[in-house]
Design an enzyme around this catalytic site. Structure first.
Site, PDB file in Angstrom:
ATOM      1  N   GLY A  61      -2.368  -5.348  15.786  1.00  0.00           N
ATOM      2  CA  GLY A  61      -2.027  -6.678  16.291  1.00  0.00           C
ATOM      3  C   GLY A  61      -1.474  -7.568  15.191  1.00  0.00           C
ATOM      4  CD  GLU A  69      -3.093  -0.779   0.091  1.00  0.00           C
ATOM      5  OE1 GLU A  69      -3.391   0.409  -0.171  1.00  0.00           O
ATOM      6  OE2 GLU A  69      -3.596  -1.749  -0.488  1.00  0.00           O
ATOM      7  CG  HIS A 124       3.784 -13.285  18.038  1.00  0.00           C
ATOM      8  ND1 HIS A 124       4.640 -14.179  17.419  1.00  0.00           N
ATOM      9  CD2 HIS A 124       3.695 -13.681  19.330  1.00  0.00           C
ATOM     10  CE1 HIS A 124       5.030 -15.092  18.302  1.00  0.00           C
ATOM     11  NE2 HIS A 124       4.479 -14.813  19.464  1.00  0.00           N
ATOM     12  CE  LYS A 166       6.202 -14.190  22.960  1.00  0.00           C
ATOM     13  NZ  LYS A 166       4.894 -14.579  22.374  1.00  0.00           N
TER      14      LYS A 166
END
Length: 420
Positions: A336, A187, A341, A382
């Protein structure tokens, strides 16, 4: 008067200030005593759009408590308005806390940390350690080492006007590592070739399909834009395949994106600036979008191009793994999915990021990683145990430009350009 007499007859103590005749259970339930709040406890106070009165008549209480008011000459002070978010409550306070956390990232320097060549034990004895590489740096060198910032964002943000905010960050070398999805990559490049338009969430999909218009929320992307993207990308894929076969070039998603950024040669592009400033961009889901369609089509016309995902997972994880304590890393997560992640998991390799800001409308109640709060990432290693991560439940098209305005782009703020 008659009603007032009835109330006194039924509740003879209703007009008294004493509670000693109330049933004890009622007094305990309704009139329980509060703990005394600390004198410095923050209290709720929003922005006051009314211009402040003259200094002689201003409330001393307002002055003492830092009241958020307009400009003294009238008008709106937008800096003060944004700063007042912190004490407004609800998600405004969360956004204010995100701003504070990012500024903590920007302020930190290695010179803030003690050198680790000695350790004082009980009784005043000292253990001496072999100095680390960081311990051998001069004070000036240590003051130049700052938080390594990882930013993960979803594809809809480059479709939206947040692209210009991301471009600003990349152009000024404010982010050290980016991660997004295939849509986030394509994009950006498509907007260099053609425009995306404002539509409406309620437009009918069947009607738009007949007109060759693709809807992204309330944005419209003409299908011709993707045809222009194909015309631009296909010859580049031929070149990359030739370089692979003739020069032994080993393509990864990140090197593929860098090459596209150099080829687009357009200063409105996020990934042009990432390529020019040597900021790595990781995209583990590179094939999940129009780029994947083009790679699929290319495999019929001119098969054999290889893009090595395994080499890139080493590159990406090393971005965090090689940042050894006491050096620090920070996460800025917009949305998200894979991008969130991948950035958090890279920081697992060093036992967690030291700073973290999440911005998303997703909630945790379906168990998705996209909606998970930062505390869940702490449980996985994390984010570090002593971090102070913040999540703001807000549309990133609203929250992120506001955050950047009071952090990276704040005049006289905590961001300072890096030395060449």
């Amino acid at each position: 008067t008659h009603t007032h007499t009835q109330v006194l007859h039924i509740y003879p103590h209703a007009m008294t200030s004493s509670h000693h005749d109330l049933p004890s259970s009622l007094e305990t339930a309704v009139l329980c005593e509060s703990v005394k709040m600390p004198d410095d406890a923050p209290f709720i106070r929003g922005y006051d759009f009314a211009p402040p009165a003259s200094s002689s008549s201003s409330s001393s209480s307002d002055a003492k408590n830092g009241a958020k008011t307009g400009k003294s000459g009238g008008g709106i002070c937008y800096e003060t308005l944004l700063d007042s978010l912190l004490t407004t409550g609800f998600q405004a306070t969360s956004l204010g806390m995100c701003i504070e956390e990012v500024n903590r990232m920007l302020r930190w320097r290695l010179s803030d940390e003690k050198r680790t060549t000695t350790e004082t034990k009980e009784g005043g004895e000292e253990n001496t350690f072999e100095p680390s590489r960081d311990d051998l740096l001069t004070d000036e060198e240590r003051s130049e080492i700052r938080t390594k910032i990882f930013c993960g964002f979803t594809s809809n943000l480059t479709s939206s006007g947040v692209r210009e905010t991301l471009c600003y960050l990349a152009k000024n070398k404010m982010i050290d590592v980016f991660c997004t999805t295939a849509g986030g990559i394509e994009e950006d490049f498509i907007k260099c070739l053609a425009k995306t338009y404002i539509g409406d969430f309620a437009l009918k999909g069947a009607d738009l399909r007949e007109k060759g218009l693709n809807r992204i929320g309330n944005l419209l992307v003409p299908n011709d834009n993707y045809c222009k993207f194909e015309d631009w990308l296909m010859p580049l894929l031929d070149k990359m395949l030739s370089e692979q076969n003739e020069k032994g070039t080993h393509w990864t998603p990140s090197s593929f994106i860098k090459r596209l950024g150099l080829e687009i040669n357009d200063e409105t592009s996020v990934f042009y600036w990432c390529a020019k400033n040597d900021i790595p961009v990781y995209c583990p889901a590179l094939t999940d979008g129009s780029i994947g369609d083009m790679l699929y089509f290319h495999s019929f016309k001119n098969p054999g191009l290889i893009i090595d995902l395994v080499k890139d997972i080493k590159n990406c994880n090393d971005e965090a793994f090689l940042v050894k304590q006491p050096r620090k890393t920070g996460l800025i997560i917009l949305g998200g999915g894979v991008a969130k992640h991948h950035m958090a998991n890279a920081n697992l390799m060093r036992n967690g990021a030291d700073f973290a800001v999440y911005m998303s409308t997703a909630t945790e109640h379906d168990g998705s990683d996209s909606g998970a709060r930062p505390d869940e990432a702490v449980s996985w290693g994390k984010i570090t145990l002593d971090a102070r991560p913040v999540k703001c439940y807000v549309d990133c098209t609203i929250g992120f430009p506001l955050l950047v305005s009071r952090t990276f782009a704040k005049p006289g703020g905590d961001w300072v350009p890096k030395k060449a």
